[in-house]
Design an enzyme around this catalytic site. Sequence first.
Site, PDB file in Angstrom:
ATOM      1  N   ASP A   4       0.825  -1.205   0.000  1.00 48.95           N
ATOM      2  CA  ASP A   4       0.000   0.000   0.000  1.00 48.95           C
ATOM      3  C   ASP A   4       0.862   1.259   0.000  1.00 48.95           C
ATOM      4  O   ASP A   4       0.365   2.341  -0.253  1.00 48.95           O
ATOM      5  CB  ASP A   4      -0.917   0.002   1.232  1.00 48.95           C
ATOM      6  CG  ASP A   4      -2.354   0.230   0.840  1.00 48.95           C
ATOM      7  OD1 ASP A   4      -2.647   0.218  -0.361  1.00 48.95           O
ATOM      8  OD2 ASP A   4      -3.184   0.420   1.741  1.00 48.95           O
ATOM      9  N   LYS A  55      -7.127  -0.314   4.966  1.00 51.50           N
ATOM     10  CA  LYS A  55      -6.822  -1.733   4.750  1.00 51.50           C
ATOM     11  C   LYS A  55      -7.953  -2.451   4.009  1.00 51.50           C
ATOM     12  O   LYS A  55      -7.701  -3.359   3.215  1.00 51.50           O
ATOM     13  CB  LYS A  55      -6.576  -2.394   6.109  1.00 51.50           C
ATOM     14  CG  LYS A  55      -6.160  -3.821   5.991  1.00 51.50           C
ATOM     15  CD  LYS A  55      -5.941  -4.420   7.355  1.00 51.50           C
ATOM     16  CE  LYS A  55      -5.742  -5.902   7.255  1.00 51.50           C
ATOM     17  NZ  LYS A  55      -5.727  -6.530   8.572  1.00 51.50           N
ATOM     18  N   ASP A  90      -1.460 -10.292   8.095  1.00 47.59           N
ATOM     19  CA  ASP A  90      -0.810  -8.980   8.167  1.00 47.59           C
ATOM     20  C   ASP A  90       0.694  -9.121   8.012  1.00 47.59           C
ATOM     21  O   ASP A  90       1.261 -10.184   8.305  1.00 47.59           O
ATOM     22  CB  ASP A  90      -1.095  -8.335   9.534  1.00 47.59           C
ATOM     23  CG  ASP A  90      -2.455  -7.694   9.591  1.00 47.59           C
ATOM     24  OD1 ASP A  90      -3.109  -7.629   8.535  1.00 47.59           O
ATOM     25  OD2 ASP A  90      -2.858  -7.281  10.683  1.00 47.59           O
ATOM     26  N   ASP A  97     -12.227  -5.236   9.978  1.00 51.74           N
ATOM     27  CA  ASP A  97     -12.346  -6.661  10.278  1.00 51.74           C
ATOM     28  C   ASP A  97     -13.593  -6.935  11.129  1.00 51.74           C
ATOM     29  O   ASP A  97     -14.435  -7.765  10.791  1.00 51.74           O
ATOM     30  CB  ASP A  97     -11.083  -7.184  10.978  1.00 51.74           C
ATOM     31  CG  ASP A  97     -10.572  -6.242  12.068  1.00 51.74           C
ATOM     32  OD1 ASP A  97     -11.183  -5.182  12.279  1.00 51.74           O
ATOM     33  OD2 ASP A  97      -9.574  -6.587  12.716  1.00 51.74           O
TER      34      ASP A  97
HETATM   35  O1  LIG Z   1      -4.119   1.921   4.749  1.00 50.77           O
HETATM   36  C1  LIG Z   1      -3.723   0.832   5.157  1.00 50.77           C
HETATM   37  C2  LIG Z   1      -3.536   0.555   6.538  1.00 50.77           C
HETATM   38  C3  LIG Z   1      -3.070  -0.706   6.926  1.00 50.77           C
HETATM   39  N1  LIG Z   1      -2.786  -1.663   5.997  1.00 50.77           N
HETATM   40  C4  LIG Z   1      -2.298  -3.001   6.425  1.00 50.77           C
HETATM   41  O2  LIG Z   1      -3.059  -3.441   7.513  1.00 50.77           O
HETATM   42  C5  LIG Z   1      -2.314  -4.325   8.315  1.00 50.77           C
HETATM   43  C6  LIG Z   1      -2.564  -4.092   9.786  1.00 50.77           C
HETATM   44  O3  LIG Z   1      -2.091  -2.852  10.176  1.00 50.77           O
HETATM   45  P1  LIG Z   1      -1.334  -2.609  11.578  1.00 50.77           P
HETATM   46  O4  LIG Z   1      -0.693  -1.276  11.494  1.00 50.77           O
HETATM   47  O5  LIG Z   1      -0.523  -3.793  11.935  1.00 50.77           O
HETATM   48  O6  LIG Z   1      -2.557  -2.429  12.536  1.00 50.77           O
HETATM   49  P2  LIG Z   1      -2.919  -3.105  13.957  1.00 50.77           P
HETATM   50  O7  LIG Z   1      -3.398  -2.030  14.872  1.00 50.77           O
HETATM   51  O8  LIG Z   1      -1.886  -4.004  14.462  1.00 50.77           O
HETATM   52  O9  LIG Z   1      -4.156  -3.922  13.419  1.00 50.77           O
HETATM   53  C7  LIG Z   1      -5.122  -4.605  14.129  1.00 50.77           C
HETATM   54  O10 LIG Z   1      -6.376  -3.941  13.941  1.00 50.77           O
HETATM   55  C8  LIG Z   1      -6.749  -3.750  12.574  1.00 50.77           C
HETATM   56  C9  LIG Z   1      -8.064  -2.997  12.537  1.00 50.77           C
HETATM   57  O11 LIG Z   1      -9.019  -3.643  13.299  1.00 50.77           O
HETATM   58  C10 LIG Z   1      -6.812  -5.097  11.863  1.00 50.77           C
HETATM   59  O12 LIG Z   1      -7.078  -4.903  10.513  1.00 50.77           O
HETATM   60  C11 LIG Z   1      -5.484  -5.817  12.022  1.00 50.77           C
HETATM   61  O13 LIG Z   1      -5.484  -7.070  11.413  1.00 50.77           O
HETATM   62  C12 LIG Z   1      -5.180  -5.982  13.509  1.00 50.77           C
HETATM   63  O14 LIG Z   1      -3.944  -6.652  13.692  1.00 50.77           O
HETATM   64  C13 LIG Z   1      -0.868  -4.169   7.921  1.00 50.77           C
HETATM   65  O15 LIG Z   1      -0.459  -5.363   7.309  1.00 50.77           O
HETATM   66  C14 LIG Z   1      -0.873  -3.011   6.946  1.00 50.77           C
HETATM   67  O16 LIG Z   1       0.031  -3.209   5.894  1.00 50.77           O
HETATM   68  C15 LIG Z   1      -2.970  -1.395   4.657  1.00 50.77           C
HETATM   69  O17 LIG Z   1      -2.709  -2.250   3.812  1.00 50.77           O
HETATM   70  N2  LIG Z   1      -3.436  -0.168   4.271  1.00 50.77           N
HETATM   71 MN   LIG Z   2      -0.495  -5.164  13.626  1.00 51.48          MN
END
Ligand SMILES: O=c1ccn([C@@H]2O[C@H](COP(=O)(O)OP(=O)(O)O[C@H]3O[C@H](CO)[C@@H](O)[C@H](O)[C@H]3O)[C@@H](O)[C@H]2O)c(=O)[nH]1
Ligand SMILES: [Mn+2]
Length: 442
Positions: A27, A164, A188, A325
């Site tokens: 992304d 996401k 992820d 999610d």
């Molecule tokens: O604009 C975006 C934002 C995030 N991501 C992807 O989303 C994933 C999760 O992002 P992360 O920064 O790790 O967020 P967390 O706070 O750890 O995420 C938790 O909370 C999110 C929202 O509920 C869920 O989608 C995730 O799976 C969950 O691990 C990563 O692989 C990113 O690459 C994108 O592809 N595009």
């Molecule tokens: Mn995460």
Amino acid sequence: MCVVNTALSVMAYDYPTEKLSVYVSDDGGSKLTLFAFMEAARFATHWLPYCRKNNIVERCPDAYFKSNNSWFPDTNRIKMMYKNMRVRVENVVQEGTISRDYMTNEGESEAFSRWTDEFTPQNHPPVVQVLLEQSKDKDVTGHTMPNLVYVSRGKSMNLPHNFKAGALNVLLRVSATMTNAPVILTLDTDMYSNDPRTPVRVLCYLLDPAMDPKLGYIQFPQIFHGINENDIYGGQLKLEFQIEPSGMDGLVGPSYVGTGCFFRRGVFFGGPSETPELNQDHLVNESINSKEVLAVAHHVADCNFEKKTKWGTEMGLRYGSLVEDFYTSYLLQCKGWKSIFCNPKRPAFLGNSPINLHSILNQIMRWCVGLLEVAFCRYSPITFGVKSINPLTGLCYAHFAFWPIWSIPITIYAFVPQLALLNCASIFPKVCPSKHSLASQL
Ligand SMILES: O=c1ccn([C@@H]2O[C@H](COP(=O)(O)OP(=O)(O)O[C@H]3O[C@H](CO)[C@@H](O)[C@H](O)[C@H]3O)[C@@H](O)[C@H]2O)c(=O)[nH]1
Ligand SMILES: [Mn+2]
């Protein structure tokens, strides 16, 4: 390197490689990420046969080389290759550009030429690059490799990208046009597979003739490693990711937590689509690197594709909440889909969790905003959910959606006792003997 390890760990699944395709979403739209995956594709042709031959359980290279695993005759050679790959990727990242010496063939330099001067992370055309192709690429022992496809969806400053959820929807469509496998795993970048037999475990549920045909997804818990020794910020989130999903498993199943979840593709693709390649029975007979297939893949990865379609409302991951999610699985369950929580002894996936206060506050803030968006939307679990799923599951979703509201009494409780003490005021009513006896009678 984290994302490279994620991809390698699932490419090395103990599963027929000709049925496995890995799609990577970038992304950030960076050619450095593409470069890292080109390197990973080369390393995978050694890593996969090594894992298979020696029956390695730890198939994430970084975790494998960090742990003191058993030694095989070719361990040192593979370790050296991994180190070299790492150094090359780190050098390129440090330099911020890919010099000609790092490119091994014409195809690679052609791929990088798409990063023109106008190409920015927020504004660029889609890039779909096939890095490994089942029908052509073989590992060093002559065995087929799984497909590996790099995807950077098209972006425009004038159109919402839907975070996401938007990225996952592009992956859903691109994979439909290229391979269209009926089962999808979303993972992820900060997690990796910790057990190569996981797909087989999942198929036991999906192929069980006694299983409810409305079974839509199988969720594995998020289990973290590398958390501070005393876990001062409660980063394990055991309650949210292990205990509460077990409870919901007794009803119609847990919610989706964004990663470590296997879906039936049909869950995301409603009725027939206007794009024939996005239909569930679409069979891809051509090479995924052929002009025609790539043209359709780029078309569905374009930022304009979703205009006037049902993507984000009735198809794919749902838009409208930062916790896509939670929101998506809630709406899927309202439509009658069921889920299963699978928590094997050896964690199927391991991941990283924020370990400093700044990133934790950032994450919690994002979750709170996203959850409140669900709590107060027209499909609020407390009004719509309790009727559509069943009252208990509706209440479970409401419990999560309204969770941020706890911050109000907790903040009051954090200050009031101290203020009361400083002002010599009592915050609790004085014990009155008659009431006390009444209470004890009761
Ligand atoms: O604009 C975006 C934002 C995030 N991501 C992807 O989303 C994933 C999760 O992002 P992360 O920064 O790790 O967020 P967390 O706070 O750890 O995420 C938790 O909370 C999110 C929202 O509920 C869920 O989608 C995730 O799976 C969950 O691990 C990563 O692989 C990113 O690459 C994108 O592809 N595009
Ligand atoms: Mn995460």
